[in-house]
Motif scaffolding. Structure first.
Motif, short mmCIF file in Angstrom:
data_model
loop_
_atom_site.label_atom_id
_atom_site.label_comp_id
_atom_site.label_asym_id
_atom_site.label_seq_id
_atom_site.Cartn_x
_atom_site.Cartn_y
_atom_site.Cartn_z
N THR A 168 11.75 -10.17 -0.61
CA THR A 168 10.95 -8.94 -0.50
C THR A 168 10.40 -8.53 -1.85
OG1 THR A 168 12.25 -8.19 1.41
CG2 THR A 168 11.01 -6.52 0.20
N ALA A 169 11.24 -8.59 -2.89
CA ALA A 169 10.79 -8.22 -4.24
C ALA A 169 9.65 -9.11 -4.71
CB ALA A 169 11.97 -8.28 -5.21
N ILE A 170 9.77 -10.42 -4.45
CA ILE A 170 8.75 -11.36 -4.89
C ILE A 170 7.44 -11.12 -4.15
CG2 ILE A 170 8.07 -13.80 -4.86
CD1 ILE A 170 11.03 -14.48 -5.38
N ASN A 171 7.50 -11.03 -2.84
CA ASN A 171 6.27 -10.82 -2.06
C ASN A 171 5.63 -9.47 -2.36
OD1 ASN A 171 5.59 -13.12 -0.20
ND2 ASN A 171 7.73 -12.85 0.37
N LEU A 172 6.44 -8.45 -2.58
CA LEU A 172 5.90 -7.15 -2.95
C LEU A 172 5.24 -7.22 -4.32
CD1 LEU A 172 5.49 -4.12 -2.57
CD2 LEU A 172 7.83 -3.77 -3.42
N ALA A 173 5.87 -7.88 -5.28
CA ALA A 173 5.29 -7.99 -6.62
C ALA A 173 3.95 -8.72 -6.58
CB ALA A 173 6.26 -8.72 -7.54
N ILE A 174 3.87 -9.80 -5.81
CA ILE A 174 2.61 -10.55 -5.72
C ILE A 174 1.54 -9.69 -5.06
CG2 ILE A 174 1.47 -12.54 -4.66
CD1 ILE A 174 4.10 -14.06 -4.96
N SER A 175 1.90 -8.97 -4.01
CA SER A 175 0.93 -8.11 -3.33
C SER A 175 0.43 -7.01 -4.25
CB SER A 175 1.57 -7.50 -2.07
OG SER A 175 1.91 -8.50 -1.13
N LEU A 176 1.32 -6.42 -5.03
CA LEU A 176 0.91 -5.40 -6.00
C LEU A 176 -0.01 -5.99 -7.06
CD1 LEU A 176 4.34 -3.58 -6.48
CD2 LEU A 176 2.27 -2.54 -5.52
N ALA A 177 0.28 -7.23 -7.46
CA ALA A 177 -0.54 -7.88 -8.49
C ALA A 177 -1.94 -8.19 -7.99
CB ALA A 177 0.15 -9.16 -8.97
N ARG A 178 -2.13 -8.27 -6.68
CA ARG A 178 -3.45 -8.55 -6.13
C ARG A 178 -4.36 -7.33 -6.16
NH1 ARG A 178 -4.49 -13.78 -5.75
NH2 ARG A 178 -5.81 -13.51 -3.92
N GLU A 179 -3.78 -6.16 -6.40
CA GLU A 179 -4.60 -4.97 -6.57
C GLU A 179 -5.42 -5.11 -7.85
OE1 GLU A 179 -4.70 -2.26 -4.43
OE2 GLU A 179 -3.47 -3.49 -3.11
N VAL A 180 -6.60 -4.51 -7.88
CA VAL A 180 -7.55 -4.80 -8.96
C VAL A 180 -7.27 -4.00 -10.23
CG1 VAL A 180 -9.38 -5.44 -7.38
CG2 VAL A 180 -9.19 -3.06 -8.09
N ASP A 181 -6.49 -2.94 -10.16
CA ASP A 181 -6.41 -2.04 -11.30
C ASP A 181 -5.04 -1.94 -11.93
OD1 ASP A 181 -5.31 -0.83 -9.14
OD2 ASP A 181 -6.37 1.07 -9.35
N GLN A 182 -4.17 -2.94 -11.71
CA GLN A 182 -2.92 -2.95 -12.46
C GLN A 182 -2.36 -4.36 -12.53
OE1 GLN A 182 -1.77 -1.11 -9.14
NE2 GLN A 182 -1.40 -3.21 -8.50
N THR A 183 -1.36 -4.50 -13.40
CA THR A 183 -0.63 -5.76 -13.53
C THR A 183 0.82 -5.50 -13.13
OG1 THR A 183 -0.19 -5.27 -15.86
CG2 THR A 183 -2.14 -6.61 -15.36
N THR B 86 0.82 -1.21 0.00
CA THR B 86 0.00 0.00 0.00
C THR B 86 0.86 1.26 0.00
OG1 THR B 86 -1.81 -1.12 1.15
CG2 THR B 86 -1.77 1.28 1.26
N GLN B 87 1.90 1.26 0.83
CA GLN B 87 2.75 2.45 0.91
C GLN B 87 3.57 2.64 -0.36
OE1 GLN B 87 4.87 2.26 4.73
NE2 GLN B 87 3.28 3.64 5.49
N VAL B 88 4.09 1.56 -0.92
CA VAL B 88 4.82 1.67 -2.18
C VAL B 88 3.91 2.18 -3.29
CG1 VAL B 88 5.92 0.32 -4.00
CG2 VAL B 88 6.60 -0.03 -1.62
N LEU B 89 2.71 1.61 -3.36
CA LEU B 89 1.76 1.99 -4.40
C LEU B 89 1.40 3.47 -4.30
CD1 LEU B 89 0.34 0.63 -6.76
CD2 LEU B 89 -1.57 0.11 -5.23
N GLN B 90 1.24 3.97 -3.09
CA GLN B 90 0.95 5.40 -2.91
C GLN B 90 2.07 6.25 -3.45
OE1 GLN B 90 0.25 5.66 1.31
NE2 GLN B 90 -1.96 5.26 1.13
N ARG B 91 3.32 5.87 -3.16
CA ARG B 91 4.46 6.65 -3.65
C ARG B 91 4.52 6.63 -5.17
NH1 ARG B 91 7.90 6.92 0.89
NH2 ARG B 91 6.43 7.23 2.60
N LEU B 92 4.32 5.47 -5.75
CA LEU B 92 4.38 5.36 -7.20
C LEU B 92 3.28 6.19 -7.87
CD1 LEU B 92 5.13 1.54 -7.68
CD2 LEU B 92 6.75 3.43 -7.63
#
Length: 294
Positions: free
Chosen positions: A109-124, A81-87
């Motif tokens: 960390t990179a893998i778990n962050l990537a998977i978590s970001l991918a679970r968001e509904v509006d991006q890949t 969530t915090q990374v996505l806000q910054r981006l």
């Protein structure tokens, strides 16, 4: 120097300031990270290989981001969530994850962050293994040895031939391929720069996460960091040396160091699983566990 001092102090309580740059790139995603067939949702991958990974095996390797409930998953959700806000605040979509030395948890960390970001509904998300001296992302996912980024850079392998969809919705992996001794030259090459621009610009819905080599192990991260929009630095509590952290922050000065992830935090283990502050670059604390793969 303020950022470096803050980074070192944050291991005891303060924050790394976030970057202030803002671009005009559109931040509203609308399609997939490899198949090229439309809006995020249920994606049918037509040009990207799908290799279903074993979820039990992922769990055993501490790959849990967004895949199950629990305190470790929650830690990565907060980080996400915090990374996505910054981006989104800055119109960025290319993030590097690195560490000062090996073994501090950057790949996990990179893998778990990537998977978590991918679970968001509006991006890949496209996860790129750019640690070309010691590519390890495919091993973490249990994927077979195959061609990857190194083969693309030194040969005539098409990008579509090396992308892999691991059966996790909205996530595509670009494996590292064969290890390269001249990895810093390849990462700093014109071909790599052109590829990064293509990966960043092909789909407005895509976030690209690069797993970079440890900053102090070779010149690779120094050569590559100007190509990304921002970076996070993984720090292992009780292991990352203060001088190493300072040197790593100095070497990352050509990109925006938006924060630091404190990995294997004893404080988090004693109290809440995750402790996060929003007032600066410190992004989160990940639960202390056995030494992760790097």
């Amino acid at each position: 120097m303020d950022r470096i001092a803050d980074a070192m102090e944050r291991a005891r309580g303060n924050a790394v300031p976030a970057g202030a740059f803002r671009s005009n790139r559109a931040t509203h995603p609308r399609e997939d990270a490899g198949a090229g067939n439309g809006v995020p949702g249920s994606i049918k991958y037509t040009r990207t290989r799908t290799l279903e990974v074993d979820r039990k095996m992922l769990r055993e390797r501490r790959i849990v981001g967004g895949l199950e409930s629990g305190t470790r998953t929650d830690a990565y959700k907060i980080l996400c969530t915090q990374v996505l806000q910054r981006l989104r605040d800055n119109g960025w979509n290319a993030l590097a994850v690195t560490s000062a030395r090996g073994g501090e948890g950057k790949t996990l960390t990179a893998i778990n962050l990537a998977i978590s970001l991918a679970r968001e509904v509006d991006q890949t998300v496209l996860l790129v293994d750019a640690d070309l001296r010691s590519p390890n992302v495919h091993r973490c996912f249990g994927l077979p040895e195959a061609s990857g980024l190194s083969d693309f850079l030194i040969g005539n392998v098409a990008l579509e031939q090396i992308l892999v969809h691991p059966g996790i919705e909205h996530l595509v992996i670009l494996p590292g391929g064969r290890p390269l001794l001249n990895s810093s030259e390849m990462l700093g090459s014109q071909k790599m720069m052109t590829l990064v621009q293509e990966l960043k610009g092909r789909y407005p819905s895509r976030i690209v996460v690069f797993d970079l080599p440890p900053v102090l192990s070779a010149a690779d991260s120094l050569a590559f960091s100007p190509y990304v929009d921002a970076a996070i630095l993984v720090v292992e509590e009780g292991a990352t040396d203060r001088d190493d952290l300072q040197r790593a922050a100095e070497m990352l000065s050509s990109t925006r160091l938006i924060g630091t992830v404190l990995n294997k935090s004893r404080e988090a283990e004693k109290a809440d699983p995750v402790q996060v502050r929003d007032n600066g670059g410190w992004l989160g604390r990940i639960l202390r566990r056995s030494r992760p793969e790097d």
